[in-house]
Design a protein around this motif. Structure first.
Motif, PDB file in Angstrom:
ATOM      1  N   GLN A 516     -12.536   1.369   4.447  1.00 40.13           N
ATOM      2  CA  GLN A 516     -11.916   2.646   4.097  1.00 40.13           C
ATOM      3  C   GLN A 516     -12.512   3.214   2.810  1.00 40.13           C
ATOM      4  OE1 GLN A 516      -9.773   4.373   6.039  1.00 40.13           O
ATOM      5  NE2 GLN A 516     -10.241   5.926   4.513  1.00 40.13           N
ATOM      6  N   LEU A 587     -16.428  -2.433  10.265  1.00 38.65           N
ATOM      7  CA  LEU A 587     -17.084  -1.334  10.965  1.00 38.65           C
ATOM      8  C   LEU A 587     -18.577  -1.329  10.676  1.00 38.65           C
ATOM      9  CD1 LEU A 587     -14.613   1.657  10.534  1.00 38.65           C
ATOM     10  CD2 LEU A 587     -14.655  -0.108  12.279  1.00 38.65           C
ATOM     11  N   ILE A 595     -16.881   8.492  10.824  1.00 39.41           N
ATOM     12  CA  ILE A 595     -15.539   8.836  10.319  1.00 39.41           C
ATOM     13  C   ILE A 595     -15.662   9.676   9.049  1.00 39.41           C
ATOM     14  CG2 ILE A 595     -13.309   7.911   9.553  1.00 39.41           C
ATOM     15  CD1 ILE A 595     -13.851   5.442  11.234  1.00 39.41           C
ATOM     16  N   MET A 599     -14.110  13.667   7.613  1.00 43.13           N
ATOM     17  CA  MET A 599     -13.262  13.856   6.422  1.00 43.13           C
ATOM     18  C   MET A 599     -13.575  15.170   5.721  1.00 43.13           C
ATOM     19  SD  MET A 599     -12.622  10.213   4.637  1.00 43.13           S
ATOM     20  CE  MET A 599     -11.372  10.832   3.560  1.00 43.13           C
ATOM     21  N   ALA A 602     -12.570  15.553   1.998  1.00 46.22           N
ATOM     22  CA  ALA A 602     -11.164  15.313   1.645  1.00 46.22           C
ATOM     23  C   ALA A 602     -11.014  14.247   0.568  1.00 46.22           C
ATOM     24  CB  ALA A 602     -10.377  14.897   2.891  1.00 46.22           C
ATOM     25  N   ASP A 607      -6.278  19.932  -2.311  1.00 48.80           N
ATOM     26  CA  ASP A 607      -5.882  20.974  -1.361  1.00 48.80           C
ATOM     27  C   ASP A 607      -6.065  22.355  -1.952  1.00 48.80           C
ATOM     28  OD1 ASP A 607      -5.205  19.843   1.061  1.00 48.80           O
ATOM     29  OD2 ASP A 607      -3.387  18.985   0.204  1.00 48.80           O
TER      30      ASP A 607
ATOM     31  N   GLY B  51       0.147  18.098   2.515  1.00 56.79           N
ATOM     32  CA  GLY B  51      -1.161  18.749   2.308  1.00 56.79           C
ATOM     33  C   GLY B  51      -2.148  18.437   3.432  1.00 56.79           C
ATOM     34  N   GLU B  52      -3.019  19.422   3.679  1.00 57.06           N
ATOM     35  CA  GLU B  52      -4.043  19.271   4.723  1.00 57.06           C
ATOM     36  C   GLU B  52      -4.968  18.098   4.432  1.00 57.06           C
ATOM     37  OE1 GLU B  52      -6.947  19.826   7.638  1.00 57.06           O
ATOM     38  OE2 GLU B  52      -4.862  20.545   7.563  1.00 57.06           O
ATOM     39  N   HIS B  53      -5.398  17.997   3.135  1.00 57.21           N
ATOM     40  CA  HIS B  53      -6.320  16.930   2.756  1.00 57.21           C
ATOM     41  C   HIS B  53      -5.691  15.555   2.879  1.00 57.21           C
ATOM     42  CE1 HIS B  53      -9.766  18.991   0.475  1.00 57.21           C
ATOM     43  NE2 HIS B  53      -9.415  19.648   1.559  1.00 57.21           N
ATOM     44  N   GLU B  54      -4.466  15.485   2.414  1.00 54.50           N
ATOM     45  CA  GLU B  54      -3.753  14.215   2.453  1.00 54.50           C
ATOM     46  C   GLU B  54      -3.616  13.738   3.903  1.00 54.50           C
ATOM     47  OE1 GLU B  54      -3.228  12.554  -0.169  1.00 54.50           O
ATOM     48  OE2 GLU B  54      -2.152  10.916   0.803  1.00 54.50           O
ATOM     49  N   ARG B  56      -5.527  14.556   6.404  1.00 62.26           N
ATOM     50  CA  ARG B  56      -6.830  14.177   6.954  1.00 62.26           C
ATOM     51  C   ARG B  56      -7.220  12.770   6.478  1.00 62.26           C
ATOM     52  NH1 ARG B  56     -11.474  17.977   5.593  1.00 62.26           N
ATOM     53  NH2 ARG B  56      -9.863  19.520   5.930  1.00 62.26           N
ATOM     54  N   LYS B  57      -6.934  12.507   5.195  1.00 64.52           N
ATOM     55  CA  LYS B  57      -7.267  11.195   4.646  1.00 64.52           C
ATOM     56  C   LYS B  57      -6.501  10.092   5.390  1.00 64.52           C
ATOM     57  CE  LYS B  57      -7.688  10.517  -0.083  1.00 64.52           C
ATOM     58  NZ  LYS B  57      -7.384  10.916  -1.483  1.00 64.52           N
ATOM     59  N   ASN B  60      -7.704   9.505   8.906  1.00 63.17           N
ATOM     60  CA  ASN B  60      -8.937   8.711   8.916  1.00 63.17           C
ATOM     61  C   ASN B  60      -8.670   7.235   8.635  1.00 63.17           C
ATOM     62  OD1 ASN B  60     -11.318  10.323   9.520  1.00 63.17           O
ATOM     63  ND2 ASN B  60     -10.530  11.598   7.879  1.00 63.17           N
ATOM     64  N   GLN B  61      -7.743   7.011   7.714  1.00 63.25           N
ATOM     65  CA  GLN B  61      -7.410   5.610   7.405  1.00 63.25           C
ATOM     66  C   GLN B  61      -6.845   4.921   8.642  1.00 63.25           C
ATOM     67  OE1 GLN B  61      -4.921   5.416   3.901  1.00 63.25           O
ATOM     68  NE2 GLN B  61      -6.502   6.347   2.624  1.00 63.25           N
ATOM     69  N   GLU B  63      -7.494   5.790  11.667  1.00 62.93           N
ATOM     70  CA  GLU B  63      -8.612   5.666  12.610  1.00 62.93           C
ATOM     71  C   GLU B  63      -9.442   4.406  12.297  1.00 62.93           C
ATOM     72  OE1 GLU B  63      -9.368   6.936  15.304  1.00 62.93           O
ATOM     73  OE2 GLU B  63     -11.496   6.496  15.581  1.00 62.93           O
ATOM     74  N   VAL B  64      -9.664   4.160  11.008  1.00 63.48           N
ATOM     75  CA  VAL B  64     -10.431   2.967  10.596  1.00 63.48           C
ATOM     76  C   VAL B  64      -9.723   1.712  11.100  1.00 63.48           C
ATOM     77  CG1 VAL B  64     -11.184   1.575   8.623  1.00 63.48           C
ATOM     78  CG2 VAL B  64     -11.469   4.045   8.576  1.00 63.48           C
TER      79      VAL B  64
END
Lengths: 612, 84
Positions: A516, A587, A595, A599, A602, A607, B51-54, B56-57, B60-61, B63-64
């Motif tokens: 990560q 990974l 991945i 992102m 991000a 934001d 938040g959008e960024h939060e 997305r993060k 992804n986490q 997803e990992v």
């Protein structure tokens, strides 16, 4: 706190002194020039450290007799033991020689200085070193303007010696008014009182004139003119020998702790020699008479007899103090310690643990963690961030728009204090352990060795980044400031993520957590390079800023990569033997890149910034 | 209880050749469980994130971890396959 009061007080006193006395102004300027000369010389010698000069110095001072001869010959040529002492201090400060070698040179210099008395008494000659100051400075500055590093180094040394001479000249000028009041005939005394008082006069005169040579010339002239008795002249010579250490002490003020130790050794040697000479004045005088009679010096030729005495008591001092060099080194190292430089030392390594590979690998692992912990602080501070901020709850994104708050640290000094000894010990320990361990431990030791190297590489990259970061992270240009702050946030995010890895988790789970962190690091790096292009296109940063950003981006990437490599190596080294699950579940690089792409920045943008 | 313990001991004796595999499976189960817990925790965070960024993060986490668990399952299948 103390320096906050001390420094302004010194300024006020100096200003007062400058307004009331011109002589004081000369003396103060002399001291300042002298110290500046020392700094220049140190700078110059650093250029040559590790090279020819160090080899030459090492070869000419590797044995005691060699360092003694080095001191003797160089002082005889330069006719100034003080100068040889201060140059030796700068050698020592640049770590080009050791303390014992330095002490050897100083002892030799004390013998060398006695040739001055012979020259003056025998031929009436005097080498006036201060007349070389101006040409040396001119040649030095010319060398400084060249592009070659060696010529620049030579330039710093020449300018340094020039300023040193100039400083001594100004000090002498300033003190000349006081020196005129030192009328030796007015104080003629006999007996023990005479000895002590004239020794003191010799000390004061040498401190005032900044030259034992000058005191000896005065003494010999006064002796020849019959203004001073022979016995008093001997006491003056003893005093001059003690007083000459003031130059080395002045020189050591701006030097490192090893320089201070050498000045201490110089003072001890000259004090002890002086005291011995005072106690043994009668036998020494008898020996002088015997030598004078043997070599055919007339009974009334007091000036040459003074030269014999000067040589004899310095020889006696050297003979008595030579066996004391090693104890003196130990004593000085124990008692003269820098308050600011307290070095962190290895905690878990011991020769005994080398016997058992399992114990040795545990010790090396713990010590590497210790080193990483220290490096963590250094990298945080190098990024102008407090550890508590990096490890705390503060939203790091909020740092991007604000001008960075400066943390005033000397990374080189911190490296010496917190890293150098542990790093050296770790590499040595791991090398020894690897040599005796079986193949099953080989990989673990190799990982730990790699981790140690990566720790140091991360610090070095931080040091390089810091140069421009200092300037741009406080720049009035918001675009460049934001990008440099983003660099800080990028590295700090990795540090925070690594600090949050839970030791109590299964090591395989901890190893998997690195994926990560790697993804966010890749995302941040991708975002940084695309941002630079945008900023150039929009004309928000100059081309110079853009190249700085690109170059420093490489340092940030290095910091991040080395930190991740350290963490991975440490975790892998703590896995049980033959554990491959982590490898199978981690990974692949293409998964990470895949991945990271989704992102889209991000990891390093807030934001609010995204909306902008 | 006594019988259960005896049976366990007998099972250990009989499956001596499978011991490394059994150990690996036990370890794998432990890691997969820890990852599942992490994923659940992140999903709960995602549900509350604004938040959008939060978001997305966190996505992804998750997803990992999903991909790592997937790999873990593959390892599990290959161990099972080699036993048969």
């Amino acid at each position: 706190m103390l320096s906050r009061i001390f420094l302004p007080t010194i300024f006020v006193l100096l200003l007062y002194g400058f307004t009331v006395s011109t002589n004081f102004k000369d003396v103060a300027a002399g001291v300042a020039l002298f110290m500046f000369g020392m700094l220049c010389m140190e700078q110059g010698f650093k250029v040559f450290s590790g090279g020819t000069l160090q080899g030459l110095l090492g070869a000419s001072t590797d044995k005691l007799w060699k360092s003694l001869s080095f001191g003797l010959v160089s002082t005889s040529l330069m006719q100034s033991s003080s100068l040889v002492s201060v140059i030796t201090i700068s050698f020592l400060s640049a770590e080009m020689i050791g303390l014992a070698q330095g002490i050897g040179i100083v002892f030799g210099a004390n013998l060398g200085t006695t040739t001055g008395a012979w020259i003056v008494a025998g031929f009436g000659l005097k080498v006036n070193i201060s007349s070389y100051a101006m040409p040396m400075t001119v040649f030095g500055v010319l060398c400084l303007m060249q592009s070659s590093a060696r010529l620049k180094g030579a330039g710093w040394i020449l300018v340094g010696i020039g300023f040193l001479f100039l400083g001594i000249h100004y000090m002498k000028e300033g003190f000349s008014a006081y020196a005129q009041h030192i009328d030796l005939t007015a104080y003629a005394m006999t007996g023990i009182a005479g000895l002590l008082v004239f020794t003191l006069v010799g000390i004061v005169a040498t401190v005032v004139m900044q030259s034992s040579h000058a005191t000896l010339v005065l003494t010999i002239t006064a002796l020849a003119a019959g203004q001073v008795t022979y016995e008093n002249a001997l006491a003056l010579a003893i005093g001059a020998n003690v007083g000459t250490t003031i130059t080395a002490i002045l020189g050591s003020i701006s030097s490192s702790i090893s320089g201070k130790r050498l000045a201490g050794a110089h003072l001890i040697f000259n004090l002890v020699t002086g005291v011995i000479a005072l106690f043994m004045i009668k036998p020494l005088m008898a020996s002088v008479e015997a030598i004078a009679a043997t070599v055919g010096i007339g009974a009334d030729d007091y000036t040459l007899k003074l030269a014999i005495f000067h040589t004899l008591f310095n020889l006696l001092g050297v003979a008595l103090m030579l066996p004391m060099i090693q104890p003196m080194v130990r004593w000085l190292e124990k008692h003269l310690r820098s308050e600011s430089i307290e070095r962190d030392v290895p905690r878990y390594l011991s020769a005994a643990s080398l016997e058992l590979p399992d114990v040795a690998s545990h010790a090396a692992l713990k010590e590497t963690r210790h080193l990483f912990n220290n490096a963590f602080n250094l990298v945080c501070h190098g990024l102008d961030l407090r550890r508590r901020v990096v490890q705390g709850e503060t939203d790091l994104q909020t740092l991007i728009d604000l001008p960075a708050e400066l943390i005033d640290i000397d990374l080189d000094d911190q490296y010496t204090r917190m890293i150098k000894d542990i790093y050296g010990a770790n590499i040595e320990f791991i090398s020894k352990a690897q040599a005796s361990a079986s193949a099953e431990y080989a990989e673990r030791f190799a990982l730990l060795r790699r981790a140690n190297i990566d720790i140091v590489a991360a610090i070095k990259a931080t040091k390089h980044l810091r140069k421009n970061m200092h300037r741009y992270s406080r720049s009035p240009n918001p675009a460049i400031r934001r990008e440099y702050n983003r660099f800080r946030v990028r590295a700090a995010s990795v540090l925070r993520a690594l600090a949050s890895l839970n030791d109590e988790d299964d090591p395989v789970v901890t190893l998997l957590s690195l994926d990560q962190i790697k993804i966010e690091a890749v995302d941040a790096a991708d975002h940084a390079s695309s941002t630079i292009d945008q900023l150039i296109r929009r004309g928000e940063i100059s081309s110079q800023m853009a190249t700085s950003l690109m170059n420093d981006g490489i340092y940030v990437r290095e910091i991040v990569e080395h930190l991740l490599a350290v963490a991975e190596a440490i975790i892998r080294a703590s896995l049980p033997q033959g554990e491959l699950l982590g490898n199978e579940m981690m990974l692949k690089i293409e998964d990470i890149a895949d991945i990271a792409r989704s992102m889209d920045g991000a990891a390093v943008t807030a934001d609010t910034e995204y909306e902008r | 209880m006594k019988r259960k313990k005896l049976l366990e001991k007998l099972n250990t004796l009989l499956s001596a050749s499978n011991k490394p595999d059994a150990e690996q499976v036990r370890k794998l189960r432990k890691v997969l469980k820890a990852l599942k817990e992490k994923q659940n925790h992140l999903q709960a965070e995602l549900a509350e994130a604004e938040g959008e960024h939060e978001r997305r993060k966190l996505t992804n986490q998750i997803e990992v971890i999903r991909r790592q668990r997937e790999k873990g399952v593959e390892v599990y299948k290959s161990i099972k396959g080699s036993r048969q």
